[in-house]
Write a protein that holds these residues in place. Structure first.
Motif, PDB file in Angstrom:
ATOM      1  N   LYS A  21       0.851  -1.194   0.000  1.00 29.50           N
ATOM      2  CA  LYS A  21       0.000   0.000   0.000  1.00 29.50           C
ATOM      3  C   LYS A  21       0.879   1.233   0.000  1.00 29.50           C
ATOM      4  N   LEU A  22       0.514   2.200  -0.813  1.00 29.85           N
ATOM      5  CA  LEU A  22       1.320   3.411  -0.931  1.00 29.85           C
ATOM      6  C   LEU A  22       0.432   4.557  -1.393  1.00 29.85           C
ATOM      7  N   ASP A  23       0.403   5.632  -0.616  1.00 33.56           N
ATOM      8  CA  ASP A  23      -0.448   6.775  -0.943  1.00 33.56           C
ATOM      9  C   ASP A  23       0.331   7.954  -1.516  1.00 33.56           C
ATOM     10  N   TYR A  24       1.556   8.170  -1.007  1.00 32.39           N
ATOM     11  CA  TYR A  24       2.348   9.324  -1.428  1.00 32.39           C
ATOM     12  C   TYR A  24       3.793   8.903  -1.671  1.00 32.39           C
ATOM     13  N   ILE A  25       4.396   9.494  -2.700  1.00 32.86           N
ATOM     14  CA  ILE A  25       5.809   9.278  -3.003  1.00 32.86           C
ATOM     15  C   ILE A  25       6.476  10.644  -3.093  1.00 32.86           C
ATOM     16  N   LEU A  26       7.445  10.898  -2.222  1.00 33.14           N
ATOM     17  CA  LEU A  26       8.202  12.141  -2.248  1.00 33.14           C
ATOM     18  C   LEU A  26       9.537  11.872  -2.938  1.00 33.14           C
ATOM     19  N   VAL A  27       9.880  12.706  -3.912  1.00 34.61           N
ATOM     20  CA  VAL A  27      11.098  12.492  -4.690  1.00 34.61           C
ATOM     21  C   VAL A  27      11.961  13.747  -4.628  1.00 34.61           C
ATOM     22  N   SER A  28      13.191  13.587  -4.134  1.00 35.60           N
ATOM     23  CA  SER A  28      14.077  14.740  -3.965  1.00 35.60           C
ATOM     24  C   SER A  28      14.703  15.200  -5.275  1.00 35.60           C
ATOM     25  N   HIS A  29      14.922  14.270  -6.212  1.00 33.71           N
ATOM     26  CA  HIS A  29      15.460  14.617  -7.523  1.00 33.71           C
ATOM     27  C   HIS A  29      15.367  13.405  -8.443  1.00 33.71           C
ATOM     28  N   GLY A  30      15.755  13.613  -9.702  1.00 31.31           N
ATOM     29  CA  GLY A  30      15.476  12.610 -10.714  1.00 31.31           C
ATOM     30  C   GLY A  30      16.573  11.626 -11.024  1.00 31.31           C
ATOM     31  N   HIS A  31      17.648  11.580 -10.247  1.00 36.36           N
ATOM     32  CA  HIS A  31      18.678  10.572 -10.486  1.00 36.36           C
ATOM     33  C   HIS A  31      18.119   9.182 -10.209  1.00 36.36           C
ATOM     34  N   SER A  32      18.624   8.199 -10.936  1.00 39.15           N
ATOM     35  CA  SER A  32      18.011   6.870 -10.910  1.00 39.15           C
ATOM     36  C   SER A  32      18.013   6.225  -9.532  1.00 39.15           C
ATOM     37  N   ASP A  33      19.011   6.535  -8.704  1.00 36.92           N
ATOM     38  CA  ASP A  33      19.048   5.903  -7.383  1.00 36.92           C
ATOM     39  C   ASP A  33      18.109   6.571  -6.377  1.00 36.92           C
ATOM     40  N   HIS A  34      17.249   7.453  -6.883  1.00 35.94           N
ATOM     41  CA  HIS A  34      16.219   8.080  -6.045  1.00 35.94           C
ATOM     42  C   HIS A  34      14.845   8.026  -6.712  1.00 35.94           C
ATOM     43  N   PHE A  35      14.863   7.898  -8.024  1.00 35.14           N
ATOM     44  CA  PHE A  35      13.642   8.032  -8.821  1.00 35.14           C
ATOM     45  C   PHE A  35      13.248   6.733  -9.525  1.00 35.14           C
ATOM     46  N   ALA A  36      14.122   5.734  -9.486  1.00 34.29           N
ATOM     47  CA  ALA A  36      14.002   4.560 -10.362  1.00 34.29           C
ATOM     48  C   ALA A  36      12.640   3.886 -10.328  1.00 34.29           C
ATOM     49  N   ASP A  37      12.066   3.714  -9.145  1.00 34.65           N
ATOM     50  CA  ASP A  37      10.820   2.960  -9.024  1.00 34.65           C
ATOM     51  C   ASP A  37       9.603   3.849  -8.792  1.00 34.65           C
ATOM     52  N   CYS A  38       9.784   5.147  -8.931  1.00 37.24           N
ATOM     53  CA  CYS A  38       8.695   6.083  -8.658  1.00 37.24           C
ATOM     54  C   CYS A  38       7.495   5.852  -9.570  1.00 37.24           C
TER      55      CYS A  38
END
Length: 208
Positions: A21-38
């Motif tokens: 279950k997941l309601d919100y995803i916060l992403v600090s930037h678009g590099h793959s090791d932070h954004f990959a599964d967003c």
């Protein structure tokens, strides 16, 4: 969830398919090791992506994510779980998958004031910056990178703790790859009595 990097993360004990279950995803930037599964997580769970305006626009306009809330540095918004403010983070900022660079954006951190709970600062991938002094007295728990090379190293992170003066600091962004191998116990010694250092292991938890 903040900065989902699960499927290709050699240290992650769960994968995107394991998230129930997941309601919100916060992403600090678009590099793959932070954004990959967003994107895959946002689509699967109909979750709202919270990030800079450009990154959210990329998710919605190019990747088909339905729910997004774009913000900018210094702005804040009250969500059902609490108030989120985007803070400056000094780090390079492309978006993985943006082939034309049309959605180039700045990186950010998050100051999250949970309803009925503490205020948490997630620094993202920032270097040591003087802006951190403005957080003094406002943060209960700080998550700071210590990996060096791409972010602050342990010494600069310890100085950041002096600036912020949180009750608890959790080191992050280290030991995922050889280039950012660090000893968190050495960081604990550098911090000393300034704050309580909680060293997390993959799969571990910390109750706020």
């Amino acid at each position: 969830m903040i900065d989902p990097f699960l499927d290709d993360n050699p240290l992650s004990d769960i994968k995107s398919k394991d998230v129930e279950k997941l309601d919100y995803i916060l992403v600090s930037h678009g590099h793959s090791d932070h954004f990959a599964d967003c994107v895959k997580l946002a689509k699967k769970h109909d979750a709202t992506v919270i990030s800079t305006f450009e990154l959210v626009s990329f998710c919605q306009q190019e990747e088909g994510v339905k729910k997004g809330h774009g913000m900018n540095i210094g702005g804040a918004y009250v969500f059902p779980f609490g108030r989120v403010k985007l803070t400056p983070a000094l780090h390079t900022g492309s978006i993985d998958g943006d082939k034309n660079g049309a959605y180039t954006t700045d990186c950010c951190g998050f100051l999250i004031s949970l309803d009925g709970g503490p205020t948490v600062y997630h620094a993202g991938d920032t270097a040591l910056i003087m802006d951190l002094q403005l957080l003094q007295g406002r943060v209960d728990v700080a998550l700071l990178p210590i990996g060096d090379n791409f972010t602050m190293g342990p010494e600069d992170a310890a100085r950041a703790v002096e600036m912020i003066q949180p009750e608890v600091v959790i080191p992050m962004h280290y030991n995922t790859f050889e280039l950012i191998n660090q000893n968190p116990e050495a960081f604990r010694e550098m911090v000393g009595d300034t704050a309580r250092v909680e060293i997390m292991q993959p799969g571990g938890s910390y109750e706020l």
